[in-house]
Design an enzyme around this catalytic site. Sequence first.
Site, PDB file in Angstrom:
ATOM      1  N   ARG A 106      40.271 -18.337 -18.836  1.00 59.40           N
ATOM      2  CA  ARG A 106      40.834 -19.240 -19.332  1.00 59.40           C
ATOM      3  C   ARG A 106      41.876 -20.058 -18.384  1.00 59.40           C
ATOM      4  O   ARG A 106      42.569 -19.599 -17.735  1.00 59.40           O
ATOM      5  CB  ARG A 106      41.379 -18.874 -20.697  1.00 59.40           C
ATOM      6  CG  ARG A 106      42.686 -18.137 -20.692  1.00 59.40           C
ATOM      7  CD  ARG A 106      43.267 -17.922 -21.972  1.00 59.40           C
ATOM      8  NE  ARG A 106      43.711 -18.929 -22.499  1.00 59.40           N
ATOM      9  CZ  ARG A 106      44.305 -18.793 -23.879  1.00 59.40           C
ATOM     10  NH1 ARG A 106      44.375 -17.686 -24.450  1.00 59.40           N
ATOM     11  NH2 ARG A 106      44.768 -19.840 -24.369  1.00 59.40           N
ATOM     12  N   TYR A 129      47.001 -14.306  -0.016  1.00 57.21           N
ATOM     13  CA  TYR A 129      46.326 -14.662  -1.215  1.00 57.21           C
ATOM     14  C   TYR A 129      46.577 -16.118  -1.283  1.00 57.21           C
ATOM     15  O   TYR A 129      45.921 -17.043  -1.528  1.00 57.21           O
ATOM     16  CB  TYR A 129      46.944 -14.260  -2.657  1.00 57.21           C
ATOM     17  CG  TYR A 129      46.134 -14.503  -3.927  1.00 57.21           C
ATOM     18  CD1 TYR A 129      44.973 -15.336  -3.856  1.00 57.21           C
ATOM     19  CD2 TYR A 129      46.889 -14.410  -5.118  1.00 57.21           C
ATOM     20  CE1 TYR A 129      44.557 -15.666  -5.019  1.00 57.21           C
ATOM     21  CE2 TYR A 129      46.260 -14.687  -6.284  1.00 57.21           C
ATOM     22  CZ  TYR A 129      45.153 -15.380  -6.293  1.00 57.21           C
ATOM     23  OH  TYR A 129      44.613 -15.888  -7.286  1.00 57.21           O
ATOM     24  N   ASN A 134      55.015 -10.303   0.093  1.00 60.66           N
ATOM     25  CA  ASN A 134      54.160 -11.403  -0.100  1.00 60.66           C
ATOM     26  C   ASN A 134      54.295 -12.431  -0.748  1.00 60.66           C
ATOM     27  O   ASN A 134      54.338 -13.618  -0.435  1.00 60.66           O
ATOM     28  CB  ASN A 134      52.518 -10.818   0.044  1.00 60.66           C
ATOM     29  CG  ASN A 134      52.082 -10.351   1.319  1.00 60.66           C
ATOM     30  OD1 ASN A 134      52.659 -10.419   2.341  1.00 60.66           O
ATOM     31  ND2 ASN A 134      50.760  -9.626   1.298  1.00 60.66           N
ATOM     32  N   ASP A 188      47.367  -3.814   5.637  1.00 56.29           N
ATOM     33  CA  ASP A 188      48.708  -4.380   5.048  1.00 56.29           C
ATOM     34  C   ASP A 188      48.704  -3.981   3.628  1.00 56.29           C
ATOM     35  O   ASP A 188      49.941  -4.167   3.205  1.00 56.29           O
ATOM     36  CB  ASP A 188      48.147  -5.984   4.940  1.00 56.29           C
ATOM     37  CG  ASP A 188      48.250  -6.628   6.259  1.00 56.29           C
ATOM     38  OD1 ASP A 188      48.753  -6.029   7.184  1.00 56.29           O
ATOM     39  OD2 ASP A 188      47.757  -7.731   6.642  1.00 56.29           O
ATOM     40  N   GLY A 189      47.787  -3.400   2.954  1.00 53.91           N
ATOM     41  CA  GLY A 189      47.960  -2.879   1.475  1.00 53.91           C
ATOM     42  C   GLY A 189      48.771  -1.744   1.653  1.00 53.91           C
ATOM     43  O   GLY A 189      49.714  -1.581   0.716  1.00 53.91           O
ATOM     44  N   SER A 197      43.946 -18.125   0.768  1.00 48.38           N
ATOM     45  CA  SER A 197      42.773 -18.228   0.288  1.00 48.38           C
ATOM     46  C   SER A 197      42.749 -19.000  -0.892  1.00 48.38           C
ATOM     47  O   SER A 197      41.858 -19.767  -1.396  1.00 48.38           O
ATOM     48  CB  SER A 197      42.586 -16.755  -0.549  1.00 48.38           C
ATOM     49  OG  SER A 197      42.350 -15.743   0.380  1.00 48.38           O
TER      50      SER A 197
END
Length: 286
Positions: A153, A185, A142, A68-69, A188
């Site tokens: 932070r 992402y 995506n 996919d990348g 996830s």
Amino acid sequence: MRSVAIVPHLEKKEAVSLMRELMEWFFERHVEIRLPAEDASVLGHPELGFPEERVTEEVDFIVVLGGDGTILRTVRLLKGRDVPILGVNLGRFGFLTEVEVSQLHFALSRILDGKFCLEKRMMLECEVFSGNEVVSRQLALNEVVLGGGGRQRLLEFDVYINGEPFSRYASDGLIIATPTGSTAYSLSAGGPLVSPSTRLIILVPVCPHTLFGRSLVLTETDEIRVSCPGSKNSAVMVSVDGVILFEKPFDFVRVSASSHTTNLIKVDGRNFYSLLKEKLRIWDSF
């Protein structure tokens, strides 16, 4: 189909041998081949190399050897051009790739015979503003991500939807994803799985510091604007499909549905749900 661009992931072991096999296959059928210049040099065929900004110009389709990348790299090379893409899976999940290596010659024969269909995938347009000026712009297949990069932070994001204030998120980051990106992402980070045939925008906070940190699904006509209050702006980077787009202070980021689509070649008729079951092994008892 008289011309093809091939985009390989040459760090994958089988990509080099498969690349040489493909070149011979296309030469025998008098199909012109284009390669990114760097890849052409590695393969010992610099005469087939083109600069990245030209390699996808005036070709009938693109063959991508990788995962996919590598598909996402190809989308960046296209810069909005509507050239069809055939993905060959040399990776792990391969949600965007259409065929395995064992099916490649069958798939290519069907493409040269015109026996295929296109699946049009929605894209996002991301614009970074300084004042009223767009200082950076990119298309996303995506997702667009605002986050702190390597800085540990908590960040704050003021989100506006269609010009109206919606919420201030205190979180590690913010993901704005397409249906295609719902398996990346966004998944996830706890976002929903969405069929890529739909046209929706998904807003997902990353590790939000709140008791209510749900994702939000918006329509394709909605426009999202994100700003970072106070000095926290200097800690925020904007990335598109995993590549940093902007890492300087900015006033706001605007994300909306693009008129461009990514056109994926389909030859085997599998639907999204069977692919999802295969890739994620959700119902392995069936």
